[in-house]
Design an enzyme around this catalytic site. Structure first.
Site, PDB file in Angstrom:
ATOM      1  N   LYS A  45       0.846  -1.205   0.000  1.00  0.00           N
ATOM      2  CA  LYS A  45       0.000   0.000   0.000  1.00  0.00           C
ATOM      3  C   LYS A  45       0.882   1.256   0.000  1.00  0.00           C
ATOM      4  CE  LYS A  45      -0.374  -0.353   5.033  1.00  0.00           C
ATOM      5  NZ  LYS A  45      -1.209  -0.856   6.147  1.00  0.00           N
ATOM      6  N   TYR A 102      15.485  30.789   6.248  1.00  0.00           N
ATOM      7  CA  TYR A 102      14.270  31.438   6.760  1.00  0.00           C
ATOM      8  C   TYR A 102      14.299  31.549   8.276  1.00  0.00           C
ATOM      9  CZ  TYR A 102      11.900  30.854   2.258  1.00  0.00           C
ATOM     10  OH  TYR A 102      11.537  30.920   0.948  1.00  0.00           O
ATOM     11  N   ARG A 105     -10.901  -0.093  14.579  1.00  0.00           N
ATOM     12  CA  ARG A 105     -10.767   0.613  13.308  1.00  0.00           C
ATOM     13  C   ARG A 105     -11.682  -0.082  12.305  1.00  0.00           C
ATOM     14  NH1 ARG A 105      -4.879   1.356  10.420  1.00  0.00           N
ATOM     15  NH2 ARG A 105      -5.149  -0.880  10.120  1.00  0.00           N
ATOM     16  N   MET A 153      11.528  24.527   1.345  1.00  0.00           N
ATOM     17  CA  MET A 153      10.739  23.610   0.509  1.00  0.00           C
ATOM     18  C   MET A 153      11.622  22.833  -0.468  1.00  0.00           C
ATOM     19  SD  MET A 153       7.581  24.357  -2.084  1.00  0.00           S
ATOM     20  CE  MET A 153       6.469  25.052  -0.875  1.00  0.00           C
TER      21      MET A 153
HETATM   22  C1  LIG Z   1      -0.407  -1.791   6.847  1.00  0.00           C
HETATM   23  C2  LIG Z   1      -0.937  -3.074   7.355  1.00  0.00           C
HETATM   24  C3  LIG Z   1      -0.067  -4.155   7.596  1.00  0.00           C
HETATM   25  C4  LIG Z   1       1.435  -4.038   7.500  1.00  0.00           C
HETATM   26  O1  LIG Z   1       1.904  -3.395   8.661  1.00  0.00           O
HETATM   27  P1  LIG Z   1       3.471  -3.259   8.989  1.00  0.00           P
HETATM   28  O2  LIG Z   1       3.509  -2.710  10.349  1.00  0.00           O
HETATM   29  O3  LIG Z   1       4.011  -2.305   7.969  1.00  0.00           O
HETATM   30  O4  LIG Z   1       4.063  -4.604   8.847  1.00  0.00           O
HETATM   31  C5  LIG Z   1      -0.635  -5.361   7.959  1.00  0.00           C
HETATM   32  N1  LIG Z   1      -1.975  -5.495   8.119  1.00  0.00           N
HETATM   33  C6  LIG Z   1      -2.829  -4.461   7.916  1.00  0.00           C
HETATM   34  C7  LIG Z   1      -4.276  -4.659   8.129  1.00  0.00           C
HETATM   35  C8  LIG Z   1      -2.338  -3.216   7.552  1.00  0.00           C
HETATM   36  O5  LIG Z   1      -3.179  -2.195   7.385  1.00  0.00           O
END
Ligand SMILES: *Cc1c(COP(=O)(O)O)cnc(C)c1O
Length: 398
Positions: free
Chosen positions: A58, A288, A157, A336
């Site tokens: 992701k 800055y 969640r 930036m």
């Molecule tokens: C992002 C995620 C993971 C991976 O988590 P890490 O801490 O990066 O290993 C696993 N399971 C779910 C449901 C996630 O959202």
């Protein structure tokens, strides 16, 4: 040197109306495909041959490039991939990735046909998800779609709460069993990365166990039960079950060094080159806000990297970079697009000098934990935050 085994960089089709954008900026993130493959195999060895590995890609593969990383992980033995968004799953499919792709973020009205069309594997936890997906499968005439049920055992969640699981299964059996197939069941640990906390995870695992028992009593035996993220798979060997879901570990890091799997290699390093060097007298005030005054006559290197590239401004006054294998401090506020670095102690440093912001030079290294500590963030935010305008190159391109 390792070559990136991912796809060739596709050159844009020769569209005469659109001039080709060339990458000439001297700032880049180097992605080490052999390190990613090594890390995947390292996790696989840790969990053993009976446990699958779902490689989490992701957020553009935690900043490493989702498509190229996904290919490397599948090649290295991952059973499948996980993304958060349906769009991220579609991107993998459009790139020709054929492995199973779990969509962790769920299904919302209007997205169900995209899920079915893309043969994505949705994570579901509400009757509405089942309703939408079953209808989409009927419309498409596709085969039964595998789904994974998510149980909220304490993360608060996503997921069905244990008391509501039975009603969800009732709905499944009456309305969706011919269209959907419960391939997996999962939960997510809230405190796996806290080495001092065991009881929260244990309580979550007990609740998950009770839910599995209830599924079993109803004759539902999902073949893939999975719980552990990177920290979980390090800390809870008895919770590996049928699959683990590492993210940060396969990129070579951990939420903190205390829960890191031994023997990982960093997948990303970040580099640039000095745009120029200024000679400035003691007393000159830099950047800055004039937050820093030079205490001595100073050779100040100008570094074409700033918070617009994901180099956090919070680190001003704390960060260091590597030049010629030496640590040099960032001076004044990160801006930036640019940062200033004190190279007075490196009289040989020149314009065009290679600078490493994260990674290794000789015996010195600046790792993701150090950057995260300077910035007051977690390591995930560093690699995810390296922005789109920093091109990703295979390791050691120049
Ligand atoms: C992002 C995620 C993971 C991976 O988590 P890490 O801490 O990066 O290993 C696993 N399971 C779910 C449901 C996630 O959202």
């Amino acid at each position: 040197m390792s070559r990136y085994t991912g796809p060739e960089r596709r050159s844009p089709s020769p569209d005469r109306r659109q001039p080709r954008i060339v990458e000439v900026r001297p700032t880049w993130a180097a992605i080490d495909a052999s390190a990613l493959a090594h890390n995947l195999r390292r996790v696989a060895a840790h969990v053993g041959p009976r446990c699958r590995v779902l490689a989490v890609v992701k957020a553009d593969g935690y900043g490493h490039g989702a498509i190229d990383s996904a290919r490397v992980f599948v090649e290295a033995g991952a059973w499948g991939l996980a993304v958060s968004l349906i769009e991220e799953g579609v991107e993998l499919r459009q790139a020709g990735v054929r492995a199973p792709v779990l969509v962790l973020g769920g299904v919302h009205p209007g997205s169900e046909d995209v899920v079915v069309h893309g043969s994505l594997t949705p994570v579901v936890w509400a009757p509405q998800h089942l309703q939408l997906l079953a209808a989409a499968v009927r419309r498409s005439g596709a085969e039964r779609l595998p789904i994974h049920i998510k149980i909220d055992t304490g993360m608060s969640r996503l997921g069905v709460l244990p008391p509501d699981l039975s009603a969800l299964l009732d709905y499944y059996e009456t309305h969706a069993a011919s269209e959907l197939h419960i391939e997996g069941v999962m939960t997510h640990l809230a405190c796996a990365d806290d080495p001092d906390d065991t009881s929260t995870s244990r309580t979550q695992l007990e609740r998950f166990g009770a839910c599995l028992a209830m599924l079993g009593e109803r004759g539902i035996h999902p073949s893939i039960r999975h719980v552990c993220n990177s920290a979980g798979l390090v800390r809870f060997a008895d919770a590996h079950l049928d699959m683990v879901r590492p993210g940060i570990a396969i990129y070579g890091a951990a939420s903190s060094a205390a829960v890191e799997l031994a023997g990982l290699r960093m997948g990303m390093s970040v580099h640039s080159r000095l745009l120029g060097i200024r000679e400035l007298p003691a007393g000159a005030r830099v950047s800055y806000g004039h937050r820093q005054t030079l205490a001595r006559d100073t050779r100040l290197g100008i570094l074409p990297v700033g918070y617009g590239d994901g180099y956090p401004r919070n680190m001003s006054g704390r960060a260091e970079v590597l030049i010629r294998g030496h640590r040099c401090p960032i001076v004044g506020n990160v801006t930036m697009d640019l940062s200033m670095v004190d190279v007075t102690d490196l009289p040989d440093a020149r314009e065009g000098e290679r600078v490493t912001l994260m990674g290794r030079q000789g015996r010195q290294a600046i790792d993701i934990y150090e950057l995260a500590d300077w910035a007051g963030v977690i390591p995930y935010e560093i690699s995810c935050g390296i922005s789109k305008r920093v091109p990703r190159h295979p390791q050691h391109p120049r």
